[in-house]
Design a protein around this motif. Structure first.
Motif, PDB file in Angstrom:
ATOM      1  N   UNK A 238      48.932 -22.097 -14.594  1.00  8.81           N
ATOM      2  CA  UNK A 238      50.414 -22.237 -14.485  1.00  8.81           C
ATOM      3  C   UNK A 238      50.796 -23.357 -13.879  1.00  8.81           C
ATOM      4  N   UNK A 239      52.000 -24.083 -14.543  1.00 10.12           N
ATOM      5  CA  UNK A 239      52.587 -25.539 -13.741  1.00 10.12           C
ATOM      6  C   UNK A 239      52.965 -24.999 -12.322  1.00 10.12           C
ATOM      7  N   UNK A 240      53.088 -26.043 -11.636  1.00 11.95           N
ATOM      8  CA  UNK A 240      53.583 -25.856 -10.152  1.00 11.95           C
ATOM      9  C   UNK A 240      54.843 -26.181 -10.209  1.00 11.95           C
ATOM     10  N   UNK A 241      55.504 -25.319  -9.396  1.00  9.17           N
ATOM     11  CA  UNK A 241      56.932 -25.823  -9.232  1.00  9.17           C
ATOM     12  C   UNK A 241      57.688 -26.090  -8.038  1.00  9.17           C
ATOM     13  N   UNK A 242      56.761 -25.853  -7.108  1.00  7.06           N
ATOM     14  CA  UNK A 242      57.022 -26.044  -5.407  1.00  7.06           C
ATOM     15  C   UNK A 242      56.020 -26.178  -4.518  1.00  7.06           C
ATOM     16  N   UNK A 243      55.962 -26.722  -3.555  1.00  6.02           N
ATOM     17  CA  UNK A 243      55.061 -26.582  -2.480  1.00  6.02           C
ATOM     18  C   UNK A 243      55.691 -26.816  -1.305  1.00  6.02           C
ATOM     19  N   UNK A 244      55.300 -25.639  -0.301  1.00  2.00           N
ATOM     20  CA  UNK A 244      55.892 -25.870   1.026  1.00  2.00           C
ATOM     21  C   UNK A 244      54.979 -25.896   2.032  1.00  2.00           C
ATOM     22  N   UNK A 245      55.256 -26.765   2.768  1.00  2.00           N
ATOM     23  CA  UNK A 245      54.091 -27.030   3.827  1.00  2.00           C
ATOM     24  C   UNK A 245      54.719 -26.711   5.205  1.00  2.00           C
TER      25      UNK A 245
ATOM     26  N   UNK B 207      44.827 -28.906  14.021  1.00  2.00           N
ATOM     27  CA  UNK B 207      46.176 -28.462  13.781  1.00  2.00           C
ATOM     28  C   UNK B 207      46.265 -27.800  12.299  1.00  2.00           C
ATOM     29  N   UNK B 208      46.902 -26.650  12.202  1.00  3.57           N
ATOM     30  CA  UNK B 208      46.876 -26.071  10.501  1.00  3.57           C
ATOM     31  C   UNK B 208      48.156 -26.306   9.971  1.00  3.57           C
ATOM     32  N   UNK B 209      48.201 -26.432   8.915  1.00  2.42           N
ATOM     33  CA  UNK B 209      49.493 -26.722   7.950  1.00  2.42           C
ATOM     34  C   UNK B 209      49.289 -25.878   6.680  1.00  2.42           C
ATOM     35  N   UNK B 210      49.539 -24.508   6.852  1.00  2.00           N
ATOM     36  CA  UNK B 210      49.661 -23.759   5.942  1.00  2.00           C
ATOM     37  C   UNK B 210      50.347 -24.129   4.585  1.00  2.00           C
ATOM     38  N   UNK B 211      49.940 -23.837   3.297  1.00  2.00           N
ATOM     39  CA  UNK B 211      50.812 -24.517   2.318  1.00  2.00           C
ATOM     40  C   UNK B 211      50.714 -23.207   1.369  1.00  2.00           C
ATOM     41  N   UNK B 212      52.128 -23.096   0.800  1.00  2.00           N
ATOM     42  CA  UNK B 212      52.462 -22.037  -0.385  1.00  2.00           C
ATOM     43  C   UNK B 212      52.581 -23.036  -1.728  1.00  2.00           C
ATOM     44  N   UNK B 213      51.845 -22.902  -2.711  1.00  2.00           N
ATOM     45  CA  UNK B 213      52.173 -23.795  -3.800  1.00  2.00           C
ATOM     46  C   UNK B 213      52.572 -22.488  -4.815  1.00  2.00           C
ATOM     47  N   UNK B 214      53.895 -22.682  -5.366  1.00  2.16           N
ATOM     48  CA  UNK B 214      54.513 -21.815  -6.378  1.00  2.16           C
ATOM     49  C   UNK B 214      54.598 -22.309  -7.728  1.00  2.16           C
TER      50      UNK B 214
ATOM     51  N   UNK C 159      54.459 -19.129 -12.905  1.00  2.00           N
ATOM     52  CA  UNK C 159      53.645 -17.670 -13.040  1.00  2.00           C
ATOM     53  C   UNK C 159      52.694 -17.744 -11.939  1.00  2.00           C
ATOM     54  N   UNK C 160      53.268 -16.992 -10.925  1.00  3.56           N
ATOM     55  CA  UNK C 160      52.472 -16.498  -9.554  1.00  3.56           C
ATOM     56  C   UNK C 160      52.686 -17.838  -8.534  1.00  3.56           C
ATOM     57  N   UNK C 161      51.750 -17.502  -7.443  1.00  5.57           N
ATOM     58  CA  UNK C 161      51.466 -18.624  -6.470  1.00  5.57           C
ATOM     59  C   UNK C 161      50.352 -18.561  -5.607  1.00  5.57           C
ATOM     60  N   UNK C 162      50.014 -19.426  -4.769  1.00  9.93           N
ATOM     61  CA  UNK C 162      48.673 -19.449  -4.109  1.00  9.93           C
ATOM     62  C   UNK C 162      49.084 -19.838  -2.609  1.00  9.93           C
ATOM     63  N   UNK C 163      48.525 -19.212  -1.743  1.00  6.93           N
ATOM     64  CA  UNK C 163      48.769 -19.311  -0.446  1.00  6.93           C
ATOM     65  C   UNK C 163      47.673 -19.936   0.161  1.00  6.93           C
ATOM     66  N   UNK C 164      47.826 -21.053   0.510  1.00  9.32           N
ATOM     67  CA  UNK C 164      46.536 -22.207   0.897  1.00  9.32           C
ATOM     68  C   UNK C 164      46.782 -21.882   2.503  1.00  9.32           C
TER      69      UNK C 164
ATOM     70  N   UNK D   3      36.602 -20.381   2.945  1.00 10.43           N
ATOM     71  CA  UNK D   3      37.326 -19.393   2.324  1.00 10.43           C
ATOM     72  C   UNK D   3      37.883 -19.742   0.936  1.00 10.43           C
ATOM     73  N   UNK D   4      38.354 -19.009   0.337  1.00  9.46           N
ATOM     74  CA  UNK D   4      38.779 -19.217  -1.105  1.00  9.46           C
ATOM     75  C   UNK D   4      39.920 -20.014  -1.178  1.00  9.46           C
ATOM     76  N   UNK D   5      40.949 -19.744  -0.132  1.00 12.02           N
ATOM     77  CA  UNK D   5      41.956 -20.911  -0.101  1.00 12.02           C
ATOM     78  C   UNK D   5      42.255 -21.083   1.288  1.00 12.02           C
ATOM     79  N   UNK D   6      41.516 -22.272   1.534  1.00 12.32           N
ATOM     80  CA  UNK D   6      41.452 -22.859   2.913  1.00 12.32           C
ATOM     81  C   UNK D   6      42.750 -23.590   3.164  1.00 12.32           C
TER      82      UNK D   6
END
Length: 169
Positions: A57-64, A140-147, A150-155, A166-169
């Motif tokens: 699915x195409x990416x619509x946003x990324x939150x760092x 330092x960790x920079x968690x990323x949410x890719x929206x 359809x759907x999203x991925x929490x990195x 891990x699967x989503x480092x």
């Protein structure tokens, strides 16, 4: 005739080998940060590489998300994406070099696609920041949410030395 058959068989074997290698590589693709290390107290530009969409699915946003110890971030403009910084209040105000009181920090930087980025395309997002002076020897960790459309991925999964990634480092 023998050469043609051998060439076709070799081509088929080569194509099968490439597919066998490509499948695991694409499954392990994740958001990379470059550079992966920087000196405490230094100013750095961190590039976050987004290599694909969410399960096609195409990416619509990324939150760092920005670590609490990082107070200020300057995002780089990325064509085809709008950018927004969100502020978070500091528990304890700080004083900068000029004597100005700082009561908020940047909690996240959100890039939103003007047009969703198709799966299979790659882009990068650059953030300029100062690595905290007391960060020597720490991660330092920079968690990323890719929206995506359809759907999203929490990195955001923690990587532990000596353990499988891990699967989503």
């Amino acid at each position: 005739m023998t050469f043609k058959t051998t060439a076709l068989a070799a081509s088929a074997l080569l194509a099968g080998g490439i597919l066998a290698l490509a499948a695991p590589l694409s499954a392990s693709a994740h958001i990379d940060i470059d550079p992966s290390s920087a000196a405490a107290g230094s100013y750095s530009v961190l590039s976050f590489a987004l290599p694909h969409g969410c399960a096609g699915s195409p990416t619509t946003s990324i939150s760092i998300a920005i670590p609490e110890s990082v107070v200020s971030v300057t995002p780089t403009v990325n064509p085809n994406w709008s950018v927004e910084k969100t502020s978070t209040p500091l528990a304890t105000p700080l004083t900068d070099e000029d004597g100005t009181s700082i009561t908020d920090r940047i909690g996240a930087v959100v890039y939103t696609a003007i047009t969703p980025m198709a799966d299979g395309l790659r882009t990068t997002f650059d953030l300029s920041l100062q690595i905290p002076t007391d960060a020597a020897g720490t991660t330092l960790e920079f968690p990323v949410v890719q929206t995506c459309v359809t759907g999203s991925t929490n990195w955001d999964a923690h990587t532990v030395d000596g353990e499988a990634e891990p699967e989503h480092p």
